[in-house]
Design a protein around this motif. Structure first.
Motif, mmCIF file in Angstrom:
data_model
loop_
_atom_site.group_PDB
_atom_site.id
_atom_site.type_symbol
_atom_site.label_atom_id
_atom_site.label_comp_id
_atom_site.label_asym_id
_atom_site.label_seq_id
_atom_site.Cartn_x
_atom_site.Cartn_y
_atom_site.Cartn_z
ATOM 1 N N LYS A 109 0.828 -1.203 0.000
ATOM 2 C CA LYS A 109 0.000 0.000 0.000
ATOM 3 C C LYS A 109 0.865 1.257 0.000
ATOM 4 C CE LYS A 109 -4.138 1.923 2.161
ATOM 5 N NZ LYS A 109 -5.134 1.765 3.252
ATOM 6 N N ALA A 110 1.972 1.220 0.743
ATOM 7 C CA ALA A 110 2.865 2.380 0.768
ATOM 8 C C ALA A 110 3.474 2.624 -0.606
ATOM 9 C CB ALA A 110 3.970 2.159 1.798
ATOM 10 N N PHE A 111 3.811 1.522 -1.290
ATOM 11 C CA PHE A 111 4.380 1.687 -2.632
ATOM 12 C C PHE A 111 3.336 2.233 -3.597
ATOM 13 C CE2 PHE A 111 4.918 0.000 -6.926
ATOM 14 C CZ PHE A 111 6.165 0.510 -7.246
ATOM 15 N N TRP A 112 2.124 1.666 -3.563
ATOM 16 C CA TRP A 112 1.104 2.044 -4.540
ATOM 17 C C TRP A 112 0.554 3.446 -4.278
ATOM 18 C CZ3 TRP A 112 0.082 0.465 -9.142
ATOM 19 C CH2 TRP A 112 -1.129 0.791 -9.756
ATOM 20 N N LYS A 113 0.411 3.814 -2.999
ATOM 21 C CA LYS A 113 -0.190 5.105 -2.662
ATOM 22 C C LYS A 113 0.824 6.234 -2.496
ATOM 23 C CE LYS A 113 -4.488 3.613 -2.318
ATOM 24 N NZ LYS A 113 -5.593 4.125 -3.185
ATOM 25 N N VAL A 114 2.061 5.887 -2.161
ATOM 26 C CA VAL A 114 3.057 6.923 -1.856
ATOM 27 C C VAL A 114 4.171 6.948 -2.892
ATOM 28 C CG1 VAL A 114 4.719 7.757 -0.155
ATOM 29 C CG2 VAL A 114 2.541 6.764 0.606
ATOM 30 N N THR A 115 4.802 5.804 -3.116
ATOM 31 C CA THR A 115 5.985 5.769 -3.979
ATOM 32 C C THR A 115 5.629 5.909 -5.454
ATOM 33 O OG1 THR A 115 7.090 4.334 -2.377
ATOM 34 C CG2 THR A 115 8.032 4.449 -4.584
ATOM 35 N N PHE A 116 4.684 5.111 -5.915
ATOM 36 C CA PHE A 116 4.374 5.091 -7.338
ATOM 37 C C PHE A 116 3.902 6.447 -7.873
ATOM 38 C CE2 PHE A 116 1.774 4.008 -11.085
ATOM 39 C CZ PHE A 116 2.749 3.378 -11.840
ATOM 40 N N PRO A 117 3.056 7.190 -7.148
ATOM 41 C CA PRO A 117 2.690 8.523 -7.660
ATOM 42 C C PRO A 117 3.897 9.451 -7.842
ATOM 43 C CG PRO A 117 1.139 7.836 -5.979
ATOM 44 C CD PRO A 117 2.238 6.839 -5.967
ATOM 45 N N GLN A 118 4.941 9.260 -7.027
ATOM 46 C CA GLN A 118 6.139 10.076 -7.167
ATOM 47 C C GLN A 118 6.915 9.733 -8.440
ATOM 48 O OE1 GLN A 118 6.944 12.493 -4.901
ATOM 49 N NE2 GLN A 118 5.120 12.007 -3.717
ATOM 50 N N LEU A 119 6.624 8.562 -9.026
ATOM 51 C CA LEU A 119 7.338 8.107 -10.219
ATOM 52 C C LEU A 119 6.619 8.451 -11.520
ATOM 53 C CD1 LEU A 119 8.417 4.552 -9.002
ATOM 54 C CD2 LEU A 119 9.790 6.631 -9.028
ATOM 55 N N ARG A 120 5.523 9.183 -11.431
ATOM 56 C CA ARG A 120 4.776 9.503 -12.644
ATOM 57 C C ARG A 120 5.595 10.291 -13.661
ATOM 58 N NH1 ARG A 120 -1.125 11.040 -9.949
ATOM 59 N NH2 ARG A 120 -1.726 8.876 -9.442
ATOM 60 N N PRO A 121 6.396 11.285 -13.245
ATOM 61 C CA PRO A 121 7.232 11.977 -14.256
ATOM 62 C C PRO A 121 8.193 11.032 -14.963
ATOM 63 C CG PRO A 121 7.135 13.251 -12.233
ATOM 64 C CD PRO A 121 6.518 11.928 -11.923
ATOM 65 N N MET A 122 8.770 10.072 -14.226
ATOM 66 C CA MET A 122 9.663 9.091 -14.831
ATOM 67 C C MET A 122 8.901 8.194 -15.800
ATOM 68 S SD MET A 122 12.558 9.831 -13.616
ATOM 69 C CE MET A 122 13.258 10.759 -12.253
ATOM 70 N N THR A 123 7.686 7.816 -15.415
ATOM 71 C CA THR A 123 6.879 6.974 -16.290
ATOM 72 C C THR A 123 6.540 7.700 -17.582
ATOM 73 O OG1 THR A 123 5.905 5.858 -14.366
ATOM 74 C CG2 THR A 123 4.745 5.643 -16.459
ATOM 75 N N ALA A 124 6.145 8.965 -17.473
ATOM 76 C CA ALA A 124 5.802 9.737 -18.668
ATOM 77 C C ALA A 124 7.008 9.895 -19.583
ATOM 78 C CB ALA A 124 5.256 11.106 -18.261
ATOM 79 N N THR A 125 8.163 10.202 -19.008
ATOM 80 C CA THR A 125 9.379 10.354 -19.813
ATOM 81 C C THR A 125 9.747 9.053 -20.498
ATOM 82 O OG1 THR A 125 10.200 12.056 -18.301
ATOM 83 C CG2 THR A 125 11.807 10.988 -19.730
ATOM 84 N N THR A 126 9.659 7.951 -19.774
ATOM 85 C CA THR A 126 9.998 6.648 -20.353
ATOM 86 C C THR A 126 9.053 6.289 -21.486
ATOM 87 O OG1 THR A 126 10.776 5.949 -18.166
ATOM 88 C CG2 THR A 126 10.436 4.232 -19.807
ATOM 89 N N ILE A 127 7.764 6.533 -21.299
ATOM 90 C CA ILE A 127 6.784 6.224 -22.343
ATOM 91 C C ILE A 127 7.073 7.023 -23.608
ATOM 92 C CG2 ILE A 127 4.350 6.458 -22.992
ATOM 93 C CD1 ILE A 127 3.624 5.721 -20.129
ATOM 94 N N ILE A 128 7.364 8.311 -23.457
ATOM 95 C CA ILE A 128 7.621 9.152 -24.619
ATOM 96 C C ILE A 128 8.851 8.671 -25.381
ATOM 97 C CG2 ILE A 128 8.273 11.472 -25.361
ATOM 98 C CD1 ILE A 128 5.339 11.163 -24.648
ATOM 99 N N ILE A 129 9.923 8.385 -24.666
ATOM 100 C CA ILE A 129 11.164 7.965 -25.326
ATOM 101 C C ILE A 129 10.992 6.592 -25.978
ATOM 102 C CG2 ILE A 129 13.575 7.354 -24.935
ATOM 103 C CD1 ILE A 129 13.641 9.486 -22.749
ATOM 104 N N LEU A 130 10.350 5.657 -25.284
ATOM 105 C CA LEU A 130 10.145 4.322 -25.852
ATOM 106 C C LEU A 130 9.182 4.372 -27.038
ATOM 107 C CD1 LEU A 130 9.920 2.099 -22.642
ATOM 108 C CD2 LEU A 130 11.867 2.429 -24.166
#
Length: 331
Positions: free
Chosen positions: A239-260
């Motif tokens: 729950k800590a990962f899904w509610k706290v950590t993962f939202p912090q990784l959204r910029p990384m996810t967006a950047t990775t999606i665009i480049i890939l």
């Protein structure tokens, strides 16, 4: 004499307000040097990038489909012919499923690897380098290696045969012409070509380390206090990962999606080295189609139309992301 007298609202030399007088500074070498430094690059980009894009766009609107140039205006005829061709329809199908599978698997595998490496395991640097190492290879090398590994007569199939797998039932990998599920759409069967999965495996093997590197950087940038606060509140690790950590990784996810997505939409060398268009174009891509059409078939206008389509497809993905990034920087 009165003109040389400095007033509270004007310059003693020009009589202009101080702001305007300051704006009209003399042209000096210090001011000219930065402009002269970037001027050659600016001219080169204007000519060899945007100039050639404009030229390609114009060629796509002409009748130049032979060795003899024919610059008469054809309108959107080449584009209409393109979307009516069996091969290009197969390209669109392959590009769609390749992009979806490629990005999804790279994100999932990259995130899992980043989480494991972030656990401060022993020999972390060794594992990190092993996962990132495939990025050092070109797609040509990757295509040649995986062509051998997934060949029906070598590589993985030899291992399966040694374990008692029936030779007649060994997977064909990139030689298969099966499409799952097979739904009639236009002139083609719409679904995931089995042969394309082999190409996805090779591409994911090479680029999942890139996704891991971005996610690992994102995980290391999250303050430990946030995790501690979640634990104090009684949140489980998941729950800590899904509610706290993962939202912090959204910029990384967006950047990775665009480049890939950028890599997948213009993929050429991996397909060219590993499979080519494949039987019934099951592994063909617009980039390979453009190469064959332009430089082997001498249909320059049709090839230019494919190139412009690829440019528009990339712009549809990248431009909204750039606009969103600029807006965030402006805020």
């Amino acid at each position: 004499m009165a003109q040389n007298v400095q007033t509270s609202t004007g310059s003693p030399l020009t009589g202009l307000p101080p702001a305007l007088a300051k704006r009209k500074r003399p042209w000096t070498w210090e001011r000219a040097y930065p402009i002269l430094t970037i001027l050659p690059s600016f001219i080169a980009i204007a000519v060899f990038v945007y100039g050639f894009i404009a030229w390609t766009g114009w060629i796509s609107l002409t009748h130049w489909n032979s060795l003899v140039p024919n610059m008469s205006f054809a309108g959107l005829k080449n584009y209409a012919m393109l979307f009516g061709e069996y091969r290009f329809q197969a390209d669109l199908r392959n590009l769609l499923f390749f992009t979806i599978l490629f990005i999804f698997l790279c994100l999932v595998i990259g995130l899992l690897l980043a989480i494991l490496v972030d656990r401060k395991i022993r020999a972390e640097g060794l594992f990190r380098n092993i996962f990132i190492f495939p990025m050092a290879l070109s797609f040509i090398v990757t295509g040649v290696v995986w062509q051998w590994l997934l060949s029906p007569r070598s590589g993985i199939n030899l291992i399966l045969k040694a374990f008692g797998w029936n030779p007649s039932q060994l997977p064909g990998w990139y030689t298969s012409t099966k499409i799952i599920p097979s739904i009639h759409w236009g002139q083609i069967q719409f679904g995931i070509p089995v042969a394309l999965i082999a190409v996805v495996i090779a591409a994911v093997w090479q680029m999942s380390g890139f996704a891991m590197a971005l996610y690992l950087a994102g995980l290391r940038a999250i303050p430990e206090e946030i995790h501690e606060a979640a634990r104090v509140d009684g949140a489980s690790e998941w729950k800590a990962f899904w509610k706290v950590t993962f939202p912090q990784l959204r910029p990384m996810t967006a950047t990775t999606i665009i480049i890939l997505a950028h890599i997948s939409m213009k993929i050429f060398d991996l397909i060219y080295a590993m499979t080519g268009p494949g039987a019934a174009f099951v592994t063909d891509m617009p980039s390979l189609n453009m190469f064959n059409t332009t430089f082997q078939g001498n249909h320059y206008a049709e090839g230019a139309a494919i190139a412009i389509f690829m440019l528009i497809a990339l712009a549809i993905v990248i431009v909204p992301y750039l606009i969103s990034s600029l807006r965030k920087e402006g805020d």
